[in-house]
Design a protein around this motif. Structure first.
Motif, short mmCIF file in Angstrom:
data_model
loop_
_atom_site.label_atom_id
_atom_site.label_comp_id
_atom_site.label_asym_id
_atom_site.label_seq_id
_atom_site.Cartn_x
_atom_site.Cartn_y
_atom_site.Cartn_z
N HIS A 139 28.75 33.99 -14.03
CA HIS A 139 28.23 33.75 -15.04
C HIS A 139 26.86 33.35 -14.96
CE1 HIS A 139 27.68 32.17 -19.36
NE2 HIS A 139 27.00 31.52 -18.57
N LEU A 140 26.85 32.34 -13.75
CA LEU A 140 24.60 31.52 -13.33
C LEU A 140 24.01 32.79 -12.82
CD1 LEU A 140 23.88 28.95 -13.28
CD2 LEU A 140 24.27 28.45 -10.41
N ARG A 141 24.85 33.59 -12.26
CA ARG A 141 24.09 34.93 -11.57
C ARG A 141 23.65 35.51 -12.46
NH1 ARG A 141 22.78 33.30 -7.16
NH2 ARG A 141 23.81 32.63 -5.62
N SER A 142 24.05 35.94 -13.55
CA SER A 142 24.11 37.01 -14.49
C SER A 142 22.60 36.40 -15.83
CB SER A 142 25.45 36.90 -15.83
OG SER A 142 25.31 36.33 -16.55
N GLY A 143 22.38 35.57 -15.88
CA GLY A 143 21.64 35.52 -16.20
C GLY A 143 21.64 34.54 -17.95
N ALA A 144 23.41 34.39 -17.54
CA ALA A 144 22.88 33.99 -19.27
C ALA A 144 23.28 31.94 -18.94
CB ALA A 144 24.53 34.42 -19.73
N PRO A 145 22.94 31.72 -20.60
CA PRO A 145 22.61 30.17 -20.48
C PRO A 145 24.05 29.37 -19.77
CG PRO A 145 21.96 31.57 -22.33
CD PRO A 145 22.51 31.87 -21.73
N LEU A 146 23.55 28.37 -19.40
CA LEU A 146 24.74 27.71 -18.62
C LEU A 146 25.53 27.26 -20.06
CD1 LEU A 146 26.06 27.31 -15.36
CD2 LEU A 146 24.58 24.83 -15.25
N SER A 147 24.95 26.76 -20.59
CA SER A 147 26.09 25.80 -21.86
C SER A 147 26.42 27.38 -22.54
CB SER A 147 24.63 25.47 -22.47
OG SER A 147 23.51 26.37 -22.93
N ARG A 148 26.24 28.75 -22.28
CA ARG A 148 27.42 29.58 -22.72
C ARG A 148 28.43 29.67 -22.04
NH1 ARG A 148 22.40 33.67 -25.72
NH2 ARG A 148 22.20 31.65 -26.84
N LEU A 149 28.77 28.61 -21.11
CA LEU A 149 29.87 30.08 -20.03
C LEU A 149 31.15 29.58 -20.74
CD1 LEU A 149 30.81 30.16 -16.81
CD2 LEU A 149 30.94 27.83 -17.22
N ARG A 150 31.71 30.31 -20.36
CA ARG A 150 33.27 31.05 -21.20
C ARG A 150 34.04 31.11 -19.90
NH1 ARG A 150 30.32 28.81 -24.25
NH2 ARG A 150 29.82 29.35 -26.24
N PRO A 151 35.38 30.99 -20.73
CA PRO A 151 36.40 31.13 -19.73
C PRO A 151 36.79 32.23 -18.92
CG PRO A 151 37.00 29.72 -21.67
CD PRO A 151 35.91 30.00 -22.20
N GLU A 152 37.44 33.26 -18.24
CA GLU A 152 37.89 33.93 -17.64
C GLU A 152 39.05 34.66 -18.72
OE1 GLU A 152 38.79 33.72 -13.30
OE2 GLU A 152 38.37 31.81 -13.60
#
Length: 451
Positions: free
Chosen positions: A437-450
């Motif tokens: 998720h982090l390396r995709s460039g998406a904001p860290l705060s928008r991390l969602r479950p697998e």
């Protein structure tokens, strides 16, 4: 084996807490033996976090080069040396030097131990197991307060410091039975060793399939990492948001005022109207017991409420209880109301702000940058720890107890806003998914479950 790893690694947390807490009860005896100005008192007390800044600064390189488990061995030896030197100190400056050595050990272990636990824990237990480190810190603080209480009548501050040798020896003995982190072994290209370590952690041959799957996931995560990353990478997108979250969590943890309470609890109780040194120490032990009990509650809640929600609850609780302490001080409520307010503050802190920065910093950095990232977070932790502990006697003399704790309450309000806007929810998510998720460039705060 996962629980054994957490238990042994967490002994370094007991040492961390013991070295923090022991000075609270030893301070009165030290003042009777040495001439201590507010500056010298602050420096002697803050020598542990000062040394920890140094330890945190080198911990990333050391854990990356020598491994998570192996680096804890010299840490245990440093604890033994520092405790022994403190016990025989014949001057304030020798005591400062001894506590600085212990601080270096604390700084390294406060990064290495949570990292080791996180990298060896299954994702469904990771938050709870990493929280054992904070639980161990609170146990160490409580043990130190009890030692203070038992030895205060004899003014035996030398024995107070010498008793820190015991858990350090237990840490050395326990480390000899544990495997290295499979993720670190894989990072070194030692794939067979990584597979064997993963199988040991999983319980032997019955876990062979799970071990193979774990090593395959680690291999895929390493293959996806860009080549030639350096420390500067942490300050560029997308890593920068991770560094900001980790460092700010520790900054806000320290600016809540927790270590002013831990290091100076007897003095705070004296300033709020407690009548005797014995009463002050007994009240301090009560605070230590609340700290331990609520950290156990945190270990249960962290996998149920999640990291982000629990963090917000903690900031609300600490802000309200500190405001109550300020009000009790201004209105002359005296010891009982101050004790209630401090008890509520410790409870809110222990259930949230205490363990969660350690949990989150061990989860949100990519494998290749995890050591360096956690090292930066730890520098933030110990730098502000030193600032708070060193400045507290000076600020107390300048603006009084109500003024100091008003500042801490305001910082907790800022922490609530930061947790709401910036902190991701990592409960139940694998370290490899967080990295993708982090390396995709998406904001860290928008991390969602697998999926």
């Amino acid at each position: 084996m996962h629980y054994l790893v957490a238990a042994v690694a967490a002994i370094s947390g007991i040492l961390f807490g013991f070295d923090e807490g022991i000075i609270a009860g030893a301070a009165s005896a030290l003042k009777r033996e040495f001439v201590l100005t507010p500056f010298l008192e602050g420096l002697m007390t803050a020598a542990v976090p000062l040394g920890a800044v140094v330890g945190a600064a080198v911990s990333g390189r050391l854990t990356g080069t020598y491994g998570r488990r192996r680096i804890l061995i010299p840490v245990a030896l440093l604890f033994i040396l520092g405790s022994a030197l403190a016990a025989v100190a014949d001057s304030v400056w020798m005591l400062v030097g001894a506590r600085t050595l212990m601080g270096i050990a604390v700084g390294i272990s406060s990064m290495a131990a949570p990292l080791y636990i996180a990298e060896t824990a299954p994702k469904n237990l990771r938050g709870r197991l990493v929280s054992t480190f904070q639980l161990a810190i609170t146990v160490g603080i409580l043990v130190a307060y009890l030692v203070n209480l038992m030895l205060a009548e004899d003014d035996d501050w030398r024995l107070m410091f010498a008793l820190g040798i015991i858990p350090a020896v237990l840490l050395l003995a326990g480390l000899s039975r544990l495997p290295e982190s499979p993720r670190w072994l894989a990072q070194q290209g030692r794939w067979d060793d990584a597979a064997r370590a993963a199988m040991r952690l999983g319980g032997g041959r019955s876990a062979e399939g799970n071990a193979e799957a774990q090593v395959a996931a680690i291999r895929a995560a390493l293959a996806a990492e860009p080549v030639g990353e350096s420390l500067a990478t942490l300050f560029r997108r997308p890593m920068r948001a991770t560094v900001i979250v980790a460092m700010c969590l520790f900054l806000l943890q320290q600016l809540s005022g927790i270590n002013a309470v831990i290091y100076y609890a007897p003095q705070i109780f004296r300033a709020t109207g407690f009548a005797s040194e014995a009463t002050e120490l007994m009240a301090t032990v009560g605070i230590g017991a609340i700290n331990v009990a609520m950290t156990v509650v945190a270990m249960w809640l962290v996998e149920r409420l999640g990291r982000r929600r629990l963090l917000m609850v903690g900031f609300v609780g600490t802000a309200v209880s500190l405001a109550g302490l300020v009000l009790a001080t201004v209105l002359g409520g005296g010891g009982p109301w101050s004790l209630i307010a401090l008890g509520l503050f410790i409870a809110a802190f222990a259930v949230s702000l205490g363990p969660l920065p350690y949990v989150l910093m061990s989860e949100i950095f990519p494998l290749g940058m995890r050591g360096a990232g956690m090292s930066l977070a730890s520098i933030s932790n110990w730098g502000f720890n030193f600032m708070v502990v060193f400045s507290f006697p000076i600020l107390l003399a300048a603006i009084g107890l109500a003024g100091v704790f008003s500042i801490f309450a305001a910082m907790c309000c800022i922490g609530l806003i930061f947790a709401w806007r910036q902190v991701p929810e990592t409960r139940g998510i694998s370290l490899e998914h967080i990295e993708r998720h982090l390396r995709s460039g998406a904001p860290l705060s928008r991390l969602r479950p697998e999926d």
